[in-house]
Every structure is written in structure tokens, then in C-alpha cells.
Design an enzyme around this catalytic site. Structure first.
Site, PDB file in Angstrom:
ATOM      1  N   ARG A   9       0.570  -1.349   8.752  1.00 29.83           N
ATOM      2  CA  ARG A   9       0.850  -0.028   8.164  1.00 29.83           C
ATOM      3  C   ARG A   9      -0.039   0.979   8.867  1.00 29.83           C
ATOM      4  O   ARG A   9      -1.004   0.607   9.546  1.00 29.83           O
ATOM      5  CB  ARG A   9       0.522  -0.040   6.673  1.00 29.83           C
ATOM      6  CG  ARG A   9       1.377  -1.013   5.900  1.00 29.83           C
ATOM      7  CD  ARG A   9       1.127  -0.879   4.389  1.00 29.83           C
ATOM      8  NE  ARG A   9       1.855  -1.921   3.687  1.00 29.83           N
ATOM      9  CZ  ARG A   9       1.311  -2.808   2.867  1.00 29.83           C
ATOM     10  NH1 ARG A   9       0.013  -2.775   2.614  1.00 29.83           N
ATOM     11  NH2 ARG A   9       2.043  -3.721   2.282  1.00 29.83           N
ATOM     12  N   ARG A  33       8.676 -12.192 -11.596  1.00 29.84           N
ATOM     13  CA  ARG A  33       7.276 -11.922 -11.244  1.00 29.84           C
ATOM     14  C   ARG A  33       6.398 -11.887 -12.482  1.00 29.84           C
ATOM     15  O   ARG A  33       5.290 -12.398 -12.488  1.00 29.84           O
ATOM     16  CB  ARG A  33       7.155 -10.586 -10.497  1.00 29.84           C
ATOM     17  CG  ARG A  33       7.745 -10.667  -9.110  1.00 29.84           C
ATOM     18  CD  ARG A  33       7.400  -9.464  -8.311  1.00 29.84           C
ATOM     19  NE  ARG A  33       5.965  -9.380  -8.086  1.00 29.84           N
ATOM     20  CZ  ARG A  33       5.375  -8.479  -7.340  1.00 29.84           C
ATOM     21  NH1 ARG A  33       6.098  -7.592  -6.731  1.00 29.84           N
ATOM     22  NH2 ARG A  33       4.078  -8.457  -7.186  1.00 29.84           N
ATOM     23  N   ARG A  69       7.579   1.569  -9.035  1.00 34.13           N
ATOM     24  CA  ARG A  69       7.583   1.379  -7.574  1.00 34.13           C
ATOM     25  C   ARG A  69       8.996   1.190  -7.020  1.00 34.13           C
ATOM     26  O   ARG A  69       9.204   1.225  -5.812  1.00 34.13           O
ATOM     27  CB  ARG A  69       6.757   0.142  -7.203  1.00 34.13           C
ATOM     28  CG  ARG A  69       5.284   0.316  -7.460  1.00 34.13           C
ATOM     29  CD  ARG A  69       4.485  -0.703  -6.739  1.00 34.13           C
ATOM     30  NE  ARG A  69       5.154  -2.011  -6.721  1.00 34.13           N
ATOM     31  CZ  ARG A  69       4.590  -3.126  -6.291  1.00 34.13           C
ATOM     32  NH1 ARG A  69       3.367  -3.097  -5.848  1.00 34.13           N
ATOM     33  NH2 ARG A  69       5.237  -4.259  -6.303  1.00 34.13           N
TER      34      ARG A  69
HETATM   35  P1  5GP Z   1      -0.073  -6.519   1.693  1.00 37.59           P
HETATM   36  O1  5GP Z   1       1.122  -6.806   2.535  1.00 37.59           O
HETATM   37  O2  5GP Z   1       0.167  -5.429   0.687  1.00 37.59           O
HETATM   38  O3  5GP Z   1      -1.320  -6.285   2.518  1.00 37.59           O
HETATM   39  O4  5GP Z   1      -0.394  -7.838   0.854  1.00 37.59           O
HETATM   40  C1  5GP Z   1       0.561  -8.380  -0.005  1.00 37.59           C
HETATM   41  C2  5GP Z   1      -0.055  -9.507  -0.818  1.00 37.59           C
HETATM   42  O5  5GP Z   1      -0.448 -10.583   0.056  1.00 37.59           O
HETATM   43  C3  5GP Z   1      -1.322  -9.107  -1.567  1.00 37.59           C
HETATM   44  O6  5GP Z   1      -1.186  -9.581  -2.919  1.00 37.59           O
HETATM   45  C4  5GP Z   1      -2.434  -9.864  -0.888  1.00 37.59           C
HETATM   46  O7  5GP Z   1      -3.423 -10.251  -1.818  1.00 37.59           O
HETATM   47  C5  5GP Z   1      -1.707 -11.074  -0.369  1.00 37.59           C
HETATM   48  N1  5GP Z   1      -2.361 -11.720   0.781  1.00 37.59           N
HETATM   49  C6  5GP Z   1      -3.024 -11.152   1.809  1.00 37.59           C
HETATM   50  N2  5GP Z   1      -3.459 -12.093   2.660  1.00 37.59           N
HETATM   51  C7  5GP Z   1      -3.072 -13.281   2.140  1.00 37.59           C
HETATM   52  C8  5GP Z   1      -3.250 -14.640   2.556  1.00 37.59           C
HETATM   53  O8  5GP Z   1      -3.839 -14.973   3.567  1.00 37.59           O
HETATM   54  N3  5GP Z   1      -2.695 -15.598   1.759  1.00 37.59           N
HETATM   55  C9  5GP Z   1      -2.027 -15.302   0.612  1.00 37.59           C
HETATM   56  N4  5GP Z   1      -1.556 -16.317  -0.111  1.00 37.59           N
HETATM   57  N5  5GP Z   1      -1.852 -14.045   0.192  1.00 37.59           N
HETATM   58  C10 5GP Z   1      -2.365 -13.050   0.948  1.00 37.59           C
END
Ligand code: 5GP
Length: 189
Positions: A43, A150, A139
Site C-alpha cells: 500500500r 467472520r 467498511r
Molecule cells: P494487512 O494486509 O492489512 O497488512 O494484514 C491483514 C491481516 O494479516 C492482519 O490481520 C494481520 O495481522 C495479518 N498478518 C500479517 N502478517 C501475517 C502473517 O505472517 N501471518 C498471519 N497468519 N497473519 C498475518
């Protein structure tokens, strides 16, 4: 101080990142957040190697095959994974490793505790299911079906039971204090 892994989960918008950042600033050099791998695009303002390792699906598959991940999931159409080496790097240099994981990944880490040292699960919840539902609806990212899924998945007793602490974020300042108290109780052990 002994090694410690903190696993954080919570719905987006619940204040999880704010609380993690507060903890990081309070703990200074003693703690660090691991950098995960993801197949999603960066992003605006995100940097490779800082926010995530932004990698291709092929590279992700390769890392899975080589057993490099502590855990990995498919989430909202993208893949996310925690490298074993990322956790080890943090623990080698600092004492406290912080993981920010969605529910499934957190469950697999907490359920299978692969560490020889404390791994503490901290779940951040909104004040009520209704406020969470309102936030998710606002959202416009969920269908009626995925919203229900969810909400029910997140509140499954079997999942919640894996967390050692649940912080209900009614008031951010109180939640910060509560979090710091929890973490300090492990540091003092
Ligand atoms: P975003 O795409 O908004 O950065 O993250 C989406 C979700 O992925 C968030 O809930 C974040 O905590 C989770 N997340 C980020 N890195 C990891 C990871 O390495 N493993 C898992 N299982 N979830 C992750």
C-alpha cells in the site's frame, strides 16, 4: 530477561496496531515486530523489508516447500506467512518477539507452541459484538455471509481459549496500561 514471543490478534479497526506500537515504544530495544511475507501488493507508504517482504506467489510456494514458515495462511485473497528466520532474528538481537497475526495463523502458533520458551497469546476485542459488526459493515468489505462467518469464527470458544489474555478495548488509554502490565508480568518472571 528470557526470550518471549507475543502473538497478537484482533479485528482490524479494533486498536491492535495502536496497542502494538505503544508497546514497541515502551519496550524500546527490548522488543521488535517480525516482518512477515505477503503476496499482496504494497500500500502507499509501505516499504519492502520494513512493513512486509512483498513476494510473488511462486516465491511464497517455494518458501512453503522448503519449510521456511512457522505458519502461513490465505487471508482475503492474499497469502501471509511468518518466517522462522524472522522470529529467530528478533530473538537473537532483542528479547521479545511480537507477531501480529490473523486468527487462523495465531491459532496454529498458539495451539502447536513450537517454542521452547513462553509464547503468549493476546487477543484484542472491541467492547461489544455489536460495535464490531457495525465497524465491519461500515467498511463494506464483507458480504452478509462472510460477515456472519467472520464473527462466529472469531468468537469460537476453542479459538479464544488459546489466548492467554483478552484485552477489551473500551478505552485506549486503559487498554495500553493493561497491555503493559501483562507484558511486564512476563518480563519480571
Ligand atoms: P494487512 O494486509 O492489512 O497488512 O494484514 C491483514 C491481516 O494479516 C492482519 O490481520 C494481520 O495481522 C495479518 N498478518 C500479517 N502478517 C501475517 C502473517 O505472517 N501471518 C498471519 N497468519 N497473519 C498475518
Amino acid at each position: 530477561m528470557d526470550e518471549l514471543v507475543l502473538v497478537f490478534s484482533g479485528f482490524s479497526g479494533v486498536g491492535k496496531s495502536t496497542l502494538i506500537n505503544h508497546l514497541l515504544s515502551e519496550l524500546g530495544d527490548d522488543a521488535s515486530l517480525t516482518v512477515s511475507c505477503t503476496t499482496r501488493a504494497p500500500r502507499e507508504g509501505e516499504h519492502d523489508g520494513v512493513d512486509y517482504h512483498f513476494i510473488s506467489h511462486d516465491k511464497f510456494d517455494q518458501l512453503v516447500r522448503c519449510g521456511e514458515f512457522l505458519e502461513h495462511v490465505q487471508y482475503c485473497g492474499n497469502r501471509y506467512g511468518t518466517l522462522k528466520s524472522a522470529v529467530n532474528d528478533v530473538l537473537r538481537n532483542k528479547k521479545i518477539c511480537i507477531l501480529d497475526l490473523e486468527f487462523e495463523g495465531a491459532y496454529s502458533v498458539l495451539h502447536g507452541n513450537a517454542f521452547d520458551f513462553p509464547c503468549v497469546g493476546i487477543l484484542i476485542l472491541p467492547p461489544s459484538l455489536r460495535s464490531l459488526e457495525k465497524r465491519l459493515r461500515a467498511r463494506h468489505s464483507e458480504t452478509e455471509e462472510s460477515l456472519k462467518l467472520r464473527l462466529t469464527e472469531a468468537f469460537q470458544p476453542k479459538r479464544i481459549a488459546k489466548y492467554h489474555h483478552v484485552i477489551v478495548n473500551r478505552n485506549l488509554e486503559s487498554a495500553k496500561v493493561e497491555l503493559l502490565q501483562i507484558v511486564k508480568s512476563y518480563i519480571a518472571k
